[in-house]
Design an enzyme around this catalytic site. Sequence first.
Site, mmCIF file in Angstrom:
data_model
loop_
_atom_site.group_PDB
_atom_site.id
_atom_site.type_symbol
_atom_site.label_atom_id
_atom_site.label_comp_id
_atom_site.label_asym_id
_atom_site.label_seq_id
_atom_site.Cartn_x
_atom_site.Cartn_y
_atom_site.Cartn_z
ATOM 1 N N SER A 54 21.067 -11.532 -6.586
ATOM 2 C CA SER A 54 21.832 -10.353 -7.020
ATOM 3 C C SER A 54 20.921 -9.334 -7.694
ATOM 4 O O SER A 54 19.821 -9.654 -8.125
ATOM 5 C CB SER A 54 22.955 -10.760 -7.986
ATOM 6 O OG SER A 54 22.404 -11.258 -9.188
ATOM 7 N N TYR B 219 25.630 -17.403 -34.807
ATOM 8 C CA TYR B 219 25.303 -16.883 -33.469
ATOM 9 C C TYR B 219 25.896 -15.493 -33.265
ATOM 10 O O TYR B 219 27.072 -15.255 -33.530
ATOM 11 C CB TYR B 219 25.852 -17.840 -32.406
ATOM 12 C CG TYR B 219 25.644 -17.397 -30.975
ATOM 13 C CD1 TYR B 219 24.422 -17.582 -30.345
ATOM 14 C CD2 TYR B 219 26.683 -16.830 -30.221
ATOM 15 C CE1 TYR B 219 24.230 -17.212 -29.015
ATOM 16 C CE2 TYR B 219 26.507 -16.462 -28.893
ATOM 17 C CZ TYR B 219 25.276 -16.651 -28.294
ATOM 18 O OH TYR B 219 25.093 -16.291 -26.977
ATOM 19 N N LEU C 70 18.129 -22.856 -13.839
ATOM 20 C CA LEU C 70 17.269 -22.695 -15.021
ATOM 21 C C LEU C 70 17.896 -23.242 -16.303
ATOM 22 O O LEU C 70 17.202 -23.398 -17.307
ATOM 23 C CB LEU C 70 16.911 -21.221 -15.211
ATOM 24 C CG LEU C 70 15.913 -20.678 -14.199
ATOM 25 C CD1 LEU C 70 15.977 -19.159 -14.141
ATOM 26 C CD2 LEU C 70 14.495 -21.140 -14.510
ATOM 27 N N ALA D 251 17.261 -14.424 -7.346
ATOM 28 C CA ALA D 251 17.042 -13.487 -6.231
ATOM 29 C C ALA D 251 18.308 -13.130 -5.462
ATOM 30 O O ALA D 251 18.245 -12.379 -4.490
ATOM 31 C CB ALA D 251 16.011 -14.076 -5.267
#
Length: 315
Positions: free
Chosen positions: A39, A192, A89, A37
């Site tokens: 940016s 990757y 996270l 929250a």
Amino acid sequence: MWPFSRKGGSGFSSTSTAQEVTQGIDASGMTAIVTGATSGIGTETTRVLAMRGAHVVMAVRNLTAAKQVKESILKEFPSAQVDAMELDLTSIQSVKNFASQYKSSARPLNILINNAGIMACPFTLSKDNIELQFATNHIGHFVLTNLLLDTMKKTSRQSKREGRIVNVSSEAHRFTYSQGIRFDKINDQASYQRWRAYGQSKLANILHANELARRLKEDGADITANSLHPGTIATNLFRHMDMGVATGIVNAIGRLVLKNVQQGAATTCYVALHPQVKGVSGKYFSDCNLSQTTSHGTDADLAKKLWDFSMNLIK
């Protein structure tokens, strides 16, 4: 005339702003969590939900930045209810700590907006040894949602108001690896590709919402789960690229003209608050209208496999 601004069935379009799509909606008495929250569209989502009367809890890594966002919102709306709690996270333990603290606060929870994300970073492993984009964009939100589900179910029962879970995905889900989710190569550095890995994590957001919607319906819970594409927005998601590459990607992601932050937060706020979305679950939205994913995005078996895979990964 802004290109592609034709209104869809909802009456809104790519140029609609978060304020416009929530005009006249009263969210007072509701509590929402918004991840990421501090940016971009996360900040605007927080601002507009608070403006409409919701009590918003910003789930963020940087509490100093969150304090600045809160002060800015209170300056504009002195009666707004905005709080911040620490959440990283990339760390499952941090997610567990956040959920535990949130439940201890005895706050209700009507709306969970899984907004935070990273994009196209070089290959890195999270604190839990999971490829960083998959860990941050999917696994962190997967754990957070599961840990807060009982709180949301209790809130929807007691308030008699539908709970809503909103996963901010992206049209980039179209550019994932050919098999959709590379379950056996999540951490394979040799193969990757940063943009494919980003697409994979955004596909995971869609599949997570779809399988969650199925499970909530099976449980008879009055909670919906949906995913969305916010639009292509020039935010600090692009921080891992030079502007030449970023511009090329923006062009490649298509018909998706650049939006400003107010337009970028519109679909999130629409799906989180608008009465038109009542009872709608397991769907994908773009420009505040129902939209279509790839065939991977509607693959129920892939969604279930991802759910089981994610559960095993966090054991």
